[in-house]
Design an enzyme around this catalytic site. Structure first.
Site, PDB file in Angstrom:
ATOM      1  N   CYS A  79       0.874  -1.028   0.187  1.00  0.00           N
ATOM      2  CA  CYS A  79       0.075   0.316   0.228  1.00  0.00           C
ATOM      3  C   CYS A  79       0.860   1.134  -0.331  1.00  0.00           C
ATOM      4  CB  CYS A  79      -0.691   0.113   1.052  1.00  0.00           C
ATOM      5  SG  CYS A  79      -2.359   1.565   1.070  1.00  0.00           S
ATOM      6  N   HIS A 174      -3.620  -5.623   0.371  1.00  0.00           N
ATOM      7  CA  HIS A 174      -2.563  -5.928   1.377  1.00  0.00           C
ATOM      8  C   HIS A 174      -3.118  -7.242   2.419  1.00  0.00           C
ATOM      9  CE1 HIS A 174      -2.459  -2.356   4.153  1.00  0.00           C
ATOM     10  NE2 HIS A 174      -3.819  -1.257   3.293  1.00  0.00           N
ATOM     11  N   GLU A 176      -2.566  -8.956   3.908  1.00  0.00           N
ATOM     12  CA  GLU A 176      -2.170  -9.253   5.091  1.00  0.00           C
ATOM     13  C   GLU A 176      -2.970  -9.754   6.186  1.00  0.00           C
ATOM     14  OE1 GLU A 176      -1.687  -4.792   5.616  1.00  0.00           O
ATOM     15  OE2 GLU A 176      -0.915  -6.298   4.824  1.00  0.00           O
ATOM     16  N   GLY A 229      -2.917 -14.684  36.440  1.00  0.00           N
ATOM     17  CA  GLY A 229      -3.574 -15.402  36.060  1.00  0.00           C
ATOM     18  C   GLY A 229      -4.163 -15.476  34.666  1.00  0.00           C
ATOM     19  N   GLY A 230      -4.145 -14.467  33.561  1.00  0.00           N
ATOM     20  CA  GLY A 230      -3.626 -14.459  32.616  1.00  0.00           C
ATOM     21  C   GLY A 230      -2.660 -15.430  32.073  1.00  0.00           C
ATOM     22  N   VAL A 231      -3.280 -16.009  30.827  1.00  0.00           N
ATOM     23  CA  VAL A 231      -1.978 -16.286  29.500  1.00  0.00           C
ATOM     24  C   VAL A 231      -0.265 -15.974  29.674  1.00  0.00           C
ATOM     25  CG1 VAL A 231      -1.176 -17.594  27.289  1.00  0.00           C
ATOM     26  CG2 VAL A 231      -3.806 -17.582  28.069  1.00  0.00           C
ATOM     27  N   ASP A 232      -0.329 -15.267  29.496  1.00  0.00           N
ATOM     28  CA  ASP A 232       0.952 -15.169  29.007  1.00  0.00           C
ATOM     29  C   ASP A 232       2.346 -14.493  30.345  1.00  0.00           C
ATOM     30  OD1 ASP A 232      -0.011 -13.556  26.871  1.00  0.00           O
ATOM     31  OD2 ASP A 232      -0.153 -11.414  27.251  1.00  0.00           O
ATOM     32  N   SER A 233       1.882 -14.321  31.770  1.00  0.00           N
ATOM     33  CA  SER A 233       2.253 -14.211  33.171  1.00  0.00           C
ATOM     34  C   SER A 233       2.216 -15.635  33.175  1.00  0.00           C
ATOM     35  CB  SER A 233       1.805 -13.285  33.797  1.00  0.00           C
ATOM     36  OG  SER A 233       0.266 -13.744  34.478  1.00  0.00           O
ATOM     37  N   SER A 234       1.145 -16.342  33.104  1.00  0.00           N
ATOM     38  CA  SER A 234       1.175 -18.395  33.226  1.00  0.00           C
ATOM     39  C   SER A 234       2.442 -18.516  32.488  1.00  0.00           C
ATOM     40  CB  SER A 234       0.229 -18.086  32.736  1.00  0.00           C
ATOM     41  OG  SER A 234      -0.781 -18.055  34.191  1.00  0.00           O
TER      42      SER A 234
END
Length: 521
Positions: A79, A174, A176, A229-234
């Site tokens: 683009c 685009h 993507e 308790g989320g995905v990233d920190s776990s």
């Protein structure tokens, strides 16, 4: 040496999506602001120029020195990137008679062009631009057109081959986005066939190399990690535990606004993973400091401040800690980059540490997108209930209660939210998966500042409505409301009204992002 694709970001809303598509090709890529091309590009196998909100003719339009890489490395302009290459190298870009936005079809393309290998006739693409290329630079040829756009794509691959230099490709659509049906194929042709990616980027290789790097980086130092308790920190915790074991201490703060029974459920999950976790119930402090506060931004600031205070008190109890680990992921860092002169979003995981902590920062997931984090979680053998968890706001239910916060309002919302989320888990879609797995994020919102009339039995009620929110998305940059079955919504609505005292009306939010946001506050 790890191969790398460089994406130069000119401020496009879909730049992250380009990166995710390339990572899906098992190829590492890195997004740089348009004016931060690396001095050492010895590990770079190709360069992509993103779209932009600007016209190439705007005084404030972003510019880059193409001589840094054109001819030396394969280049793909998308683009604005395509228009910038044309305008800079002697082509012509003019204002389009009408804004070219939406679906189009490639009525003609050069089947011999490696970028369009295995493309089918009339392949659908997505246009989004106000300017259009009316002439291409000398030495380049048109390689694709639509009914309205002559130079939908152009390239110098023929001339580059004769000169023994790397080719340049440019597309005004685009590849993507989902609406470009063969967009992933085009990016595969560029990254794998043209740039020569060895496809060495995978969850398994990431875990192996990162664990070794963490061992070298941290040695025998003690590390503190704040769990949400989320995905990233776990995933971050399990990865660190694999590298340094007992030298990792995790702190999980309950501010009182988690989902129903979430604190105990998450603590049990962490215990089964062998993590050393300190759980802190600080709900009394948070409720006290939030009393009477209605402004959503003020609520966020109070919760953020109190979290740091509680975390610091517990962290100081851990003797000889040298590092603070965070589950910062790549989109957090990209959103906090100053690309257009304005910070898009200052993420809570980005920007440094409280000075009084005197800790160094460790961010082992900082190069991963959310879907890659989940793949790493599977590679580490983590349970699905942690890996598949929906995103949840840091301030918790405080920003899903419109108005001031009280323990009773939180209780009401927890009950309604639990019925909704458990219903999503138990209701099977046509493919056999749960509705929960079909949804990016879901939750209930308590409109505590609104009361409506209802009738229960022979009695008149005057209670609060609850709004249900469920969205589908790839990366939360854009989101569509989830088209949940009417039968499911009817069942959940009846159950909430019958079982949750204080609620007499249930609504379903059918707003998409944009113009709305996923959260209400």
């Amino acid at each position: 040496m790890q191969q790398k694709i460089i994406i130069l970001d000119f401020g496009s809303q879909t730049t992250q999506l380009i990166g995710r598509r390339i990572r899906e090709l098992d190829t590492f890529c890195e997004i740089f602001p348009y004016n931060k091309y690396p001095e050492d590009d010895s590990d770079v196998i190709g360069v992509i120029l993103s779209g932009s909100p600007y016209s190439v003719h705007d005084n404030e339009a972003f510019k880059v020195d193409l001589n840094r890489f054109i001819g030396r490395l394969p280049v793909l302009g998308i683009c604005y990137g395509a228009q910038y290459i044309s305008n800079t190298l002697g082509g012509k870009v003019e204002k389009a008679n009408t804004r070219e936005y939406g679906r189009a079809n490639l009525h003609g393309f050069d089947a011999g062009c490696p970028l369009f290998k295995d493309f089918v006739p009339d392949s659908q693409v997505w246009m989004s631009h106000g300017d259009t290329i009316t002439a291409i630079p000398e030495g380049f040829n048109c390689v694709a057109s639509t009914a309205d756009v002559k130079f939908a794509a152009y390239s110098n691959y023929v001339q580059a081959s004769s000169l023994n230099v790397s080719p340049t490709f440019a597309v005004q659509f685009h590849p993507e986005v989902f609406h470009t049906v063969q967009g992933s194929l085009l990016l595969k042709n560029f990254v794998v066939d043209i740039c020569g990616s060895r496809k060495e980027w995978s969850a398994a290789s990431f875990v192996e190399t990162t664990v070794e790097e963490l061992k070298k980086q941290l040695g025998n130092d003690r590390v503190i990690l704040g769990l949400s308790g989320g995905v990233d920190s776990s995933v971050c915790a399990v990865l660190l535990n694999k590298a340094i074991g007992k030298n990792l201490t995790c702190i999980f703060v309950d501010h009182g606004m988690l989902r129903k029974n979430e604190f105990n459920k998450v603590m049990d999950s962490y215990s089964s993973l062998g993590l050393n976790v300190v759980g802190i119930d600080a709900s009394e402090k948070f409720f006290r400091d939030l009393a009477g506060v209605e402004d959503p931004e003020q609520k966020r600031k109070i919760i953020g401040r109190d979290f740091v205070e509680v975390f610091n008190v517990e962290a100081k109890k851990i003797i000889d800690a040298r590092w603070l680990a965070q589950g910062t992921i790549y989109p957090d860092r990209i959103e906090s980059l100053n690309i257009t002169g304005k910070v898009i979003k200052s993420h809570h995981n980005v920007g440094g540490l409280p000075k009084e902590m005197h800790l160094k920062l460790c961010e082992p997931l900082q190069w991963l997108f959310k879907d890659e984090v989940r793949r790493v979680g599977y590679q580490l053998g983590m349970p699905e209930n942690l890996i598949k968890r929906h995103p949840f706001p840091g301030p918790g239910l405080a920003v899903r209660i419109l108005g001031d916060i009280t323990p009773e309002k939180v209780r009401v919302l927890q009950e309604a939210d639990d019925i909704f989320i458990e219903g999503l888990h138990s209701w099977k879609a046509e493919d056999g998966q749960s509705l929960y797995d079909h949804v990016w994020q879901a939750g209930a919102v308590l409109l505590s500042s609104v009361r409506s009339v209802g009738v229960m039995g022979d009695e008149r009620t005057y209670e609060n409505p609850v709004a249900l929110r469920a969205v589908t998305s790839m990366d939360a940059m854009t989101a569509d409301w989830a088209h949940l079955p009417y039968e499911f919504l009817a069942k959940v609505s009846n159950e909430i009204i019958n079982k949750v005292k204080g609620v007499n009306r249930v609504c379903y939010d059918i707003s998409s992002k944009p113009p709305a946001t996923i959260e209400w506050e």
